[in-house]
Design an enzyme around this catalytic site. Structure first.
Site, mmCIF file in Angstrom:
data_model
loop_
_atom_site.group_PDB
_atom_site.id
_atom_site.type_symbol
_atom_site.label_atom_id
_atom_site.label_comp_id
_atom_site.label_asym_id
_atom_site.label_seq_id
_atom_site.Cartn_x
_atom_site.Cartn_y
_atom_site.Cartn_z
ATOM 1 N N TRP A 103 -5.095 -9.146 14.334
ATOM 2 C CA TRP A 103 -4.891 -7.656 14.609
ATOM 3 C C TRP A 103 -5.893 -7.223 15.096
ATOM 4 O O TRP A 103 -6.122 -5.775 15.650
ATOM 5 C CB TRP A 103 -5.121 -6.886 12.708
ATOM 6 C CG TRP A 103 -3.768 -7.692 11.592
ATOM 7 C CD1 TRP A 103 -4.144 -8.945 11.307
ATOM 8 C CD2 TRP A 103 -2.776 -7.509 12.394
ATOM 9 N NE1 TRP A 103 -3.210 -8.712 10.053
ATOM 10 C CE2 TRP A 103 -2.315 -7.360 11.154
ATOM 11 C CE3 TRP A 103 -2.663 -6.385 13.047
ATOM 12 C CZ2 TRP A 103 -1.288 -7.908 10.227
ATOM 13 C CZ3 TRP A 103 -0.603 -5.639 12.635
ATOM 14 C CH2 TRP A 103 -0.198 -6.960 11.761
ATOM 15 N N ASP A 173 -10.973 -2.023 10.851
ATOM 16 C CA ASP A 173 -10.061 -2.727 9.933
ATOM 17 C C ASP A 173 -10.891 -3.192 8.929
ATOM 18 O O ASP A 173 -11.270 -4.523 8.861
ATOM 19 C CB ASP A 173 -9.710 -2.506 10.769
ATOM 20 C CG ASP A 173 -8.446 -2.925 10.037
ATOM 21 O OD1 ASP A 173 -7.959 -3.092 9.360
ATOM 22 O OD2 ASP A 173 -6.905 -3.664 11.675
ATOM 23 N N LYS A 197 -2.413 -3.906 0.934
ATOM 24 C CA LYS A 197 -2.994 -5.299 0.747
ATOM 25 C C LYS A 197 -4.230 -5.430 -0.896
ATOM 26 O O LYS A 197 -3.818 -6.103 -1.606
ATOM 27 C CB LYS A 197 -4.383 -6.146 1.758
ATOM 28 C CG LYS A 197 -3.342 -6.713 2.712
ATOM 29 C CD LYS A 197 -3.434 -6.503 4.449
ATOM 30 C CE LYS A 197 -2.047 -6.419 5.351
ATOM 31 N NZ LYS A 197 -2.517 -6.210 6.526
HETATM 32 C C1 LIG Z 1 -1.473 -5.893 7.699
HETATM 33 C C2 LIG Z 1 -2.921 -5.893 8.444
HETATM 34 C C3 LIG Z 1 -2.282 -4.508 9.339
HETATM 35 C C4 LIG Z 1 -1.851 -3.973 9.226
HETATM 36 O O1 LIG Z 1 -1.213 -3.256 9.103
HETATM 37 P P1 LIG Z 1 0.312 -1.665 8.672
HETATM 38 O O2 LIG Z 1 0.179 -1.044 7.495
HETATM 39 O O3 LIG Z 1 1.177 -2.985 8.775
HETATM 40 O O4 LIG Z 1 -0.037 -1.307 10.574
HETATM 41 C C5 LIG Z 1 -3.841 -4.501 10.375
HETATM 42 N N1 LIG Z 1 -5.199 -4.679 10.455
HETATM 43 C C6 LIG Z 1 -5.516 -5.582 9.696
HETATM 44 C C7 LIG Z 1 -6.489 -6.326 9.203
HETATM 45 C C8 LIG Z 1 -4.240 -6.223 8.119
HETATM 46 O O5 LIG Z 1 -4.714 -7.252 7.105
#
Ligand SMILES: *Cc1c(COP(=O)(O)O)cnc(C)c1O
Length: 362
Positions: A103, A173, A197
């Site tokens: 990511w 993030d 998540k």
């Molecule tokens: C799942 C995830 C993403 C991607 O998220 P989307 O909503 O599918 O764009 C980005 N960063 C992390 C750390 C993730 O776990």
């Protein structure tokens, strides 16, 4: 609910049963309106209440000061990879990134399309099996921001300490560990997280942005890609992901009811300990793929002695109603995702299953 499984899916992932039951109950007639919330106007009093409550609960639970805006946007966390440099990486400036996995790499790739990026630290050469030491993080003192990924969903590592960036804005993030532990967020200028998540369903992304950072956002961007638009309009510039925000509000209420982040962290610690204890007792059988001090509480990654055993493990686990344990296709092995809504009982039962499986298959 007899036929509910223990859902270890990495995302979208398990939601609290209590929340799903409320959604089900309110589905056909939302609080006497005679219609579902997803059939209502996003300008209605009902949705306004949901939007305001979700923002207020987020502030309260995460312990954010009044100087933070909470936004609910579409486009997933992946759109944030581009929105951040669009808004904050002016030409002639540099943005610093730490690369700790898939990511982060994707975030870096988007920023490179829009401006100059410096790599402040990386664990790529070591297959991302650790979080770089704070003392190894290097970036220019006048960087536009430093971007980190707090939990590496695919690789199974997590920051347990964050860099003190002084005057450089810290952006994070937190898609896969937001609201999973008590953290002082006052040092972060911007935090973003896809909801799917730890917070709700796919389709809504939470962005938390501090006043002083918002003031730095560039003018003249396309309206939908400007943080200023969404902050000024309280996430109601266009039609927001109504259903997602509604469920996020219910999940935040569920967190509050279960003791806020103190309560959630306590359970999350017991969950990850249940699994790591089995791995530490049998390190030649359940082989952790990351360094101990970088271990994630949310996504535990491990290998078994052979790929055949891994396949068997996943199949037998599934038959025993533990689903979603296959590692990401890019790394293989096993991944145990222990997001907030995964009950402690699920982690304990999986730990027992691991002990039994090992005895039968050595
Ligand atoms: C799942 C995830 C993403 C991607 O998220 P989307 O909503 O599918 O764009 C980005 N960063 C992390 C750390 C993730 O776990």
């Amino acid at each position: 609910m007899a036929n509910r499984v223990f859902n270890f899916n990495p995302g979208p992932s398990t939601l609290p049963l209590e929340v799903l039951e409320i959604v089900q109950k309110e589905m056909l007639d939302y609080r006497g309106t005679g219609m579902s919330i997803i059939e209502s106007s996003h300008r209605s009093a009902e949705y306004e209440e949901i939007n305001n409550s979700a923002m207020a609960l987020c502030r309260e639970i995460l312990g954010l000061g009044d100087n933070y805006h909470v936004l609910f946007l579409g486009g997933g966390a992946s759109t944030q990879f581009a929105m951040i440099p669009m808004n904050f990486l002016a030409s002639g400036r540099k943005a610093a990134y730490i690369d700790t996995g898939t990511w982060s790499s994707k975030a870096i790739k988007e920023a490179q399309l829009l401006g100059e990026v410096v790599l402040a630290a990386s664990s790529k050469e070591a297959a991302y099996k650790f979080i770089p030491k704070m003392s190894d993080i290097k970036y220019p003192a006048d960087a536009a921001y430093l971007h980190v990924t707090s939990n590496n969903t695919i690789k199974g590592t997590q920051y347990h300490q964050f860099p003190d960036t002084g005057g450089v804005p810290l952006i994070c993030d937190m898609s896969s560990d937001i609201a999973s532990r008590k953290l002082d967020l006052s040092g972060f200028s911007l935090i973003y997280a896809g909801a799917q998540k730890n917070l709700g369903p796919a389709g809504v992304t939470m962005v938390i942005i501090r006043d002083d950072m918002l003031a730095k956002a560039r003018e003249g961007l396309p309206t939908m890609l400007s943080y200023k638009t969404h902050a000024t309009e309280k996430s109601l510039y266009n039609t927001p992901p109504v259903f997602g925000v509604y469920i996020v509000k219910l999940v935040l209420e569920w967190i509050k009811k279960h003791g806020g982040l103190d309560g959630i962290e306590k359970i999350n610690r017991q969950k990850k300990d249940a699994i790591y204890n089995v791995m530490d007792a049998h390190p030649d059988y359940y082989r952790g793929t990351v360094e101990k001090d970088s271990r994630s509480w949310m996504n535990i990654t491990l290998r078994l002695p052979s790929e055949d055993l891994e396949k068997k493990f996943i199949a037998e686990a599934k038959a025993a109603k533990f689903i979603g344990l296959k590692g990401h296709r890019s790394v293989g092995g096993i991944r145990v995702s222990l997001y907030n809504a995964l009950p402690l009982e699920g982690a304990r039962k999986l730990a027992e299953f691991m002990e039994t499986f090992m005895k039968k298959n050595t």
